[in-house]
Design an enzyme around this catalytic site. Structure first.
Site, PDB file in Angstrom:
ATOM      1  CE  LYS A  44       2.160   2.031   4.797  1.00  0.00           C
ATOM      2  NZ  LYS A  44       1.383   1.196   3.890  1.00  0.00           N
ATOM      3  CE  LYS A  69      -4.799  -1.319   2.171  1.00  0.00           C
ATOM      4  NZ  LYS A  69      -5.266  -2.160   2.936  1.00  0.00           N
ATOM      5  CB  SER A 123      -0.817  -0.031   1.310  1.00  0.00           C
ATOM      6  OG  SER A 123      -1.530  -1.043   1.373  1.00  0.00           O
TER       7      SER A 123
HETATM    8  P1  NAD Z   1       5.640  -6.167   7.294  1.00  0.00           P
HETATM    9  O1  NAD Z   1       6.359  -4.747   8.099  1.00  0.00           O
HETATM   10  O2  NAD Z   1       5.454  -7.012   8.396  1.00  0.00           O
HETATM   11  O3  NAD Z   1       6.680  -6.562   6.292  1.00  0.00           O
HETATM   12  C1  NAD Z   1       7.533  -5.661   5.260  1.00  0.00           C
HETATM   13  C2  NAD Z   1       8.725  -6.572   4.987  1.00  0.00           C
HETATM   14  O4  NAD Z   1       9.308  -5.788   3.959  1.00  0.00           O
HETATM   15  C3  NAD Z   1       9.572  -6.923   6.285  1.00  0.00           C
HETATM   16  O5  NAD Z   1       9.961  -8.167   6.231  1.00  0.00           O
HETATM   17  C4  NAD Z   1      10.951  -6.356   5.573  1.00  0.00           C
HETATM   18  O6  NAD Z   1      11.984  -7.070   6.109  1.00  0.00           O
HETATM   19  C5  NAD Z   1      10.913  -6.041   4.230  1.00  0.00           C
HETATM   20  N1  NAD Z   1      11.623  -4.836   3.568  1.00  0.00           N
HETATM   21  C6  NAD Z   1      11.560  -3.825   3.873  1.00  0.00           C
HETATM   22  N2  NAD Z   1      12.445  -3.154   3.088  1.00  0.00           N
HETATM   23  C7  NAD Z   1      13.067  -3.971   2.254  1.00  0.00           C
HETATM   24  C8  NAD Z   1      13.746  -3.969   1.143  1.00  0.00           C
HETATM   25  N3  NAD Z   1      14.369  -2.993   0.846  1.00  0.00           N
HETATM   26  N4  NAD Z   1      14.207  -5.246   0.420  1.00  0.00           N
HETATM   27  C9  NAD Z   1      13.728  -6.350   0.920  1.00  0.00           C
HETATM   28  N5  NAD Z   1      12.808  -6.589   1.807  1.00  0.00           N
HETATM   29  C10 NAD Z   1      12.376  -5.266   2.449  1.00  0.00           C
HETATM   30  O7  NAD Z   1       4.413  -5.283   6.818  1.00  0.00           O
HETATM   31  P2  NAD Z   1       3.197  -6.161   6.133  1.00  0.00           P
HETATM   32  O8  NAD Z   1       2.183  -6.016   7.367  1.00  0.00           O
HETATM   33  O9  NAD Z   1       3.581  -7.381   5.679  1.00  0.00           O
HETATM   34  O10 NAD Z   1       2.691  -5.103   5.221  1.00  0.00           O
HETATM   35  C11 NAD Z   1       3.293  -4.893   3.770  1.00  0.00           C
HETATM   36  C12 NAD Z   1       2.296  -3.970   2.880  1.00  0.00           C
HETATM   37  O11 NAD Z   1       1.007  -4.681   2.963  1.00  0.00           O
HETATM   38  C13 NAD Z   1       2.224  -2.777   3.547  1.00  0.00           C
HETATM   39  O12 NAD Z   1       2.325  -1.706   2.603  1.00  0.00           O
HETATM   40  C14 NAD Z   1       0.871  -2.670   4.400  1.00  0.00           C
HETATM   41  O13 NAD Z   1       0.385  -1.162   4.413  1.00  0.00           O
HETATM   42  C15 NAD Z   1      -0.055  -3.587   3.585  1.00  0.00           C
HETATM   43  N6  NAD Z   1      -1.161  -4.259   3.998  1.00  0.00           N
HETATM   44  C16 NAD Z   1      -0.623  -4.974   5.455  1.00  0.00           C
HETATM   45  C17 NAD Z   1      -1.897  -5.609   5.845  1.00  0.00           C
HETATM   46  C18 NAD Z   1      -1.675  -6.227   7.218  1.00  0.00           C
HETATM   47  O14 NAD Z   1      -2.908  -6.543   7.954  1.00  0.00           O
HETATM   48  N7  NAD Z   1      -0.715  -6.378   8.051  1.00  0.00           N
HETATM   49  C19 NAD Z   1      -3.043  -5.396   5.188  1.00  0.00           C
HETATM   50  C20 NAD Z   1      -3.282  -5.219   3.885  1.00  0.00           C
HETATM   51  C21 NAD Z   1      -2.030  -4.352   3.315  1.00  0.00           C
END
Ligand code: NAD
Length: 295
Positions: free
Chosen positions: A238, A170, A95
């Site tokens: 965010k 979103k 997102s």
């Molecule tokens: P998270 O913080 O659990 O995971 C993010 C991952 O990205 C981490 O494992 C981190 O190590 C990795 N990362 C960061 N920078 C990186 C890079 N430069 N290279 C490689 N890996 C890298 O986040 P999440 O909860 O999985 O969410 C991911 C996305 O999905 C976000 O944009 C969030 O807003 C969206 N989202 C999350 C949810 C939820 O319920 N958690 C629901 C819908 C959408």
């Protein structure tokens, strides 16, 4: 099909595992080695860098926190722009700000690389059971090509317009979720302080007009005093920041989103940025000097 998957967090891990279950080959990368090990144990192959993923896969999914991380993976030295073959399709399921999605798309296009913005809704439970809702912006032909892969992770996949439109949808989703959770927290706190069991209030009202997917997911967490994410307050801050920027950019005042954004900032000051967004109830508990819990 061989799929590159970059970003194995709360969402990326179960999503990549569902691609494996559907019979795809997955080459994955994350900065967090423990996350990579978990997905490799489920049958994926590990890449040593973003460049290795991009060099070997012509279909790449990214699931990263926000715009700067997606831009870094795309444009840092040795990243997707440097390493991917022309014609590669990048499906960014993070997102991010709609304008950032358009900018990243345009810069990748200069290298002949295609991109869809494809954020999701449904959280970790729907990521695990493969029933996410995906909202897509981008070219119809690229959508048609990605659809069979996305169906392994999703219950619904809808193209809402050109690049950036997925992230506008979103943001709309995140307004409704944020305001809904704040309303639920307010209602649970009122019930508890007025001396009525909030669990029975939830049972009484969940089948009526106030009932919602958000209520069913978050009321039990509030009653259990469980703040393990789920969806982190920092990520919702965010999204609400992107909502304010986008709304103000197109001339839409957002009074409810602004109020919830400030509540979440107050929780971040209390070191609760990594708590689940249902911890909004803690903000109300502090105002009302009471606790919401099962009796
Ligand atoms: P998270 O913080 O659990 O995971 C993010 C991952 O990205 C981490 O494992 C981190 O190590 C990795 N990362 C960061 N920078 C990186 C890079 N430069 N290279 C490689 N890996 C890298 O986040 P999440 O909860 O999985 O969410 C991911 C996305 O999905 C976000 O944009 C969030 O807003 C969206 N989202 C999350 C949810 C939820 O319920 N958690 C629901 C819908 C959408």
């Amino acid at each position: 099909m061989k799929i590159g998957f970059i970003g194995l967090g709360i969402m990326g891990k179960p999503m990549s595992k569902n691609l494996l279950k559907a019979g795809h080959e997955v080459l994955c990368f994350d900065l967090n080695k423990a996350a990579v090990d978990e997905v490799v144990a489920a049958g994926a192959k590990a890449a040593g860098s973003v460049g290795e993923v991009a060099g070997e896969c012509s279909f790449i999914i990214t699931m990263l926190p926000n715009s700067p991380q997606v831009a870094a993976v795309a444009f840092d030295k040795g990243g997707i722009a440097d390493s991917a073959k022309p014609g590669t399709l990048v499906v960014d399921m993070s997102s991010i700000a709609p304008l950032a999605a358009r900018d990243i798309h345009n810069r990748l296009k200069e290298k002949g690389i295609r991109m869809l913005d494809a954020p999701v809704s449904g959280g970790e439970p729907k990521a695990i059971d493969g029933s996410l809702s995906v909202m897509i912006g981008g070219a119809q032909a690229d959508f048609d090509e990605a659809l069979p892969v996305l169906k392994a992770m999703a219950g619904s996949v809808v193209r809402v317009g050109e690049i950036g439109a997925g992230n506008i949808a979103k943001l709309a989703n995140q307004i409704i979720v944020a305001v809904n959770i704040a309303g639920l927290a307010e209602a649970m706190t009122l019930s508890a302080k007025a001396g009525v069991d909030p669990e029975l209030v939830f049972e009484a009202i969940r089948g009526g007009l106030a009932g919602s997917t958000v209520m069913n997911a978050k009321a039990p967490m509030m009653l259990d005093r469980n703040i393990k994410p789920g969806f982190k307050i920092n990520l919702h801050i965010k999204d609400l920041g992107n909502i304010m920027d986008t709304g103000h950019g197109v001339g839409v005042p957002l009074p409810l989103s602004a109020a919830v954004l400030e509540m979440m900032h107050a929780l971040r000051v209390e070191n609760m940025g990594d708590a689940d967004h249902s911890a909004l109830v803690r903000y109300y508990e502090k105002l009302a000097n009471c606790e919401v819990k099962r009796q």
